[in-house]
Write a protein that holds these residues in place. Structure first.
Motif, PDB file in Angstrom:
ATOM      1  N   PRO A 289       0.687 -13.283 -12.903  1.00 54.83           N
ATOM      2  CA  PRO A 289       0.203 -13.919 -11.672  1.00 54.83           C
ATOM      3  C   PRO A 289       0.352 -12.976 -10.482  1.00 54.83           C
ATOM      4  CG  PRO A 289       2.342 -14.820 -12.291  1.00 54.83           C
ATOM      5  CD  PRO A 289       1.892 -13.952 -13.429  1.00 54.83           C
ATOM      6  N   LEU A 290      -0.739 -12.773  -9.747  1.00 52.82           N
ATOM      7  CA  LEU A 290      -0.740 -11.853  -8.625  1.00 52.82           C
ATOM      8  C   LEU A 290      -0.984 -12.585  -7.314  1.00 52.82           C
ATOM      9  CD1 LEU A 290      -2.897  -8.934 -10.123  1.00 52.82           C
ATOM     10  CD2 LEU A 290      -0.415  -9.221 -10.209  1.00 52.82           C
ATOM     11  N   GLY A 291      -0.384 -12.057  -6.242  1.00 52.22           N
ATOM     12  CA  GLY A 291      -0.583 -12.601  -4.911  1.00 52.22           C
ATOM     13  C   GLY A 291      -1.905 -12.136  -4.321  1.00 52.22           C
ATOM     14  N   PRO A 292      -2.202 -12.511  -3.092  1.00 46.53           N
ATOM     15  CA  PRO A 292      -3.496 -12.174  -2.474  1.00 46.53           C
ATOM     16  C   PRO A 292      -3.727 -10.690  -2.289  1.00 46.53           C
ATOM     17  CG  PRO A 292      -1.969 -13.133  -0.867  1.00 46.53           C
ATOM     18  CD  PRO A 292      -1.352 -13.324  -2.200  1.00 46.53           C
ATOM     19  N   ARG A 293      -2.656  -9.884  -2.223  1.00 49.54           N
ATOM     20  CA  ARG A 293      -2.818  -8.440  -2.019  1.00 49.54           C
ATOM     21  C   ARG A 293      -2.547  -7.635  -3.289  1.00 49.54           C
ATOM     22  NH1 ARG A 293       0.863  -6.962   2.922  1.00 49.54           N
ATOM     23  NH2 ARG A 293       2.271  -8.366   1.786  1.00 49.54           N
ATOM     24  N   GLY A 294      -2.485  -8.330  -4.436  1.00 50.10           N
ATOM     25  CA  GLY A 294      -2.323  -7.630  -5.706  1.00 50.10           C
ATOM     26  C   GLY A 294      -0.901  -7.469  -6.184  1.00 50.10           C
ATOM     27  N   HIS A 295       0.090  -8.014  -5.434  1.00 50.93           N
ATOM     28  CA  HIS A 295       1.477  -7.931  -5.872  1.00 50.93           C
ATOM     29  C   HIS A 295       1.765  -8.988  -6.938  1.00 50.93           C
ATOM     30  CE1 HIS A 295       1.434  -6.244  -1.792  1.00 50.93           C
ATOM     31  NE2 HIS A 295       2.488  -5.528  -2.140  1.00 50.93           N
ATOM     32  N   ILE A 296       2.730  -8.714  -7.797  1.00 53.04           N
ATOM     33  CA  ILE A 296       3.181  -9.717  -8.764  1.00 53.04           C
ATOM     34  C   ILE A 296       3.893 -10.834  -8.021  1.00 53.04           C
ATOM     35  CG2 ILE A 296       4.682 -10.153 -10.741  1.00 53.04           C
ATOM     36  CD1 ILE A 296       4.299  -7.257 -11.568  1.00 53.04           C
TER      37      ILE A 296
END
Length: 470
Positions: A289-296
């Motif tokens: 699952p990734l956040g809006p900026r591509g972070h886990i």
């Protein structure tokens, strides 16, 4: 040989803790796990494309020659003698089968089973589709780039000193830095210092002949230390002749022709790109699952959301800032800096061991202690947070704080001693200003000497003499 290695890996009875990435978080997490683990309790495997960890806050000083490049990196195999260290890249992760695909430096890719997974791949330079950037830009994320920048800048001084072409000279002595955060401001400060010292040894190059530009789309530089210290940093750099352009971006830099969106155009052989970072793009292939900026997307326990056997921290993770949230900021996240990476790695290591033993997980919580930045020799800014009080320092004292903090944060006692030794020697000895650009192509001279000589003209024409031109 690989078959034998894979057989050993697949037949081991120990559970495997796979650490993807050997950077700051990966190194410290692996060390913590090995320290807390009982003998034979699990196998720790670290996979990284490089066999060493780079302490990135020291890259500007390495580029300026204040620290030996070898002392900025930590060899993983020496620091993690009880771990398996594989030099390669993890390309995909199959969560259902708990198998990672590893692409080694040479040879075919292979599958590596794991029981617990730590994702610590860090970040890469955040770039944009600017014409000419890929061909002409120089990054500052690795020690190779820092060494390359140092050699490149000194080589430009060599060119300017030996040419009679004014346009070539002007292009060689113009240095453009894009990005005014820690990396950009510290790098331009250190490189300007080095170039100023180096100019003393050139007959035809003076500091007044050089042009340094620092460009950022934001309205201030060094936002991490606050607006007042950021304004001081800007004024300080400008007092040294650095042109600072805020609220400005770069439109193109084709063939070194730099065009800014404020209308300014310059010719430059040196375009250093430090305009932020982004999570490693490989994360998109891991099915996490990734956040809006591509972070886990991670829990406060550093576990990846929706899993109980995967952890993530550092620059590639979106970790809630529990201190900020307890103070009413529901959208507080931990910033990507060494201060949080070190402490997250320790909590992560403890949680991996706890999870393996079935014990509860601990939440990561750390109050910001401030920030420090060096702007060249004996110059810097620092903001120290002590409870509700903020102490702001600038100049030489802030520079001492910068060196003390990062000197102590440098991994391993061996590297700490070497870094402090470099600084001590630099107090008594002059800075080295030698360009070793040939190191980037070490075989070029040998190739020129060893390649077959061209055939004589007469032999090439079958022994017939060429007719003279009328």
């Amino acid at each position: 040989m690989w078959g034998w290695i894979l057989d050993c890996m697949s037949t081991t009875e120990r559970p495997r803790i796979l650490v993807v990435g050997g950077g700051y978080v990966g190194l410290y997490a692996a060390r913590r796990i090995l320290k807390k683990m009982r003998y034979g309790e699990a196998t720790v495997t670290v996979v990284d494309p490089r066999s060493y960890m780079t302490y990135q806050p020291f890259l500007p000083e390495a580029a300026a020659g204040s620290i030996s490049p070898r002392h900025v990196v930590v060899p993983l195999r020496r620091v993690l003698p009880k771990a398996e260290v594989l030099t390669g890249r993890v390309t995909t992760i199959d969560q259902d089968r708990k198998v990672a695909t590893v692409a080694p430096l040479v040879g075919d890719a292979y599958e590596l089973p794991f029981d617990y997974l730590v994702v610590a791949m860090g970040a890469v330079s955040r770039t944009f589709p600017i014409p000419g950037l890929a061909e002409n830009g120089i990054g500052m994320k690795g020690i190779e780039e820092a060494i390359g920048l140092r050699n490149h800048v000194l080589e430009q001084l060599d060119k300017a000193d030996s040419t009679t072409d004014e346009e070539v000279r002007r292009k060689a002595l113009t240095f453009v830095f894009i990005g005014g955060g820690f990396a950009g401001a510290e790098t331009v400060g250190e490189v300007e210092d080095m170039a100023r010292d180096a100019a003393k040894y050139y007959k035809n190059v003076k500091r007044e002949d050089m042009r340094f530009l620092l460009v950022d789309v934001a309205d201030k530089i060094l936002p991490e230390v606050g607006p007042k210290l950021g304004a001081y940093g800007k004024e300080h750099l400008e007092s040294r002749g650095v042109e600072v352009y805020l609220k400005t971006g770069m439109k193109s830099c084709v063939d070194g022709h730099v065009v800014l969106d404020n209308g300014l155009e310059v010719l430059s052989n040196t375009i250093v790109w430090t305009a932020g970072v982004k999570p490693n793009p490989a994360l998109s292939r891991f099915g996490l699952p990734l956040g809006p900026r591509g972070h886990i997307d991670a829990e406060p326990t550093l576990q990846v959301k929706g899993t109980d056997y995967i952890w993530a921290a550092g620059d590639n993770a979106q970790v809630p800032d529990m201190v900020g949230r307890r103070n009413g900021n529901e959208n507080a996240w931990c910033p990507p800096n060494a201060q949080h990476a070190l402490r997250q790695a320790k909590v992560l290591g403890d949680n991996v061991v706890s999870g393996m033993r079935g014990f509860p997980q601990k939440e990561y919580s750390h109050a910001n202690k401030g920030a420090v930045a060096g702007l060249g020799l004996h110059k810097g800014v620092a903001m120290i947070v002590m409870g509700k009080m903020k102490i702001k320092l600038k100049g030489r004292l802030a520079w001492y704080m910068h060196r003390a903090y990062h000197g102590m944060a440098m991994p391993t006692f061996n590297r700490k001693i070497r870094v402090f030794a470099d600084w001590t020697l630099a107090t008594f000895l002059k800075r080295e200003v030698v360009s070793l650009g040939a190191m980037e192509n070490p075989r070029e001279e040998f190739y020129e000497a060893a390649k077959p000589a061209p055939a004589p003209a007469a032999a090439a024409d079958g022994g017939k003499p060429k007719a003279k031109a009328s």
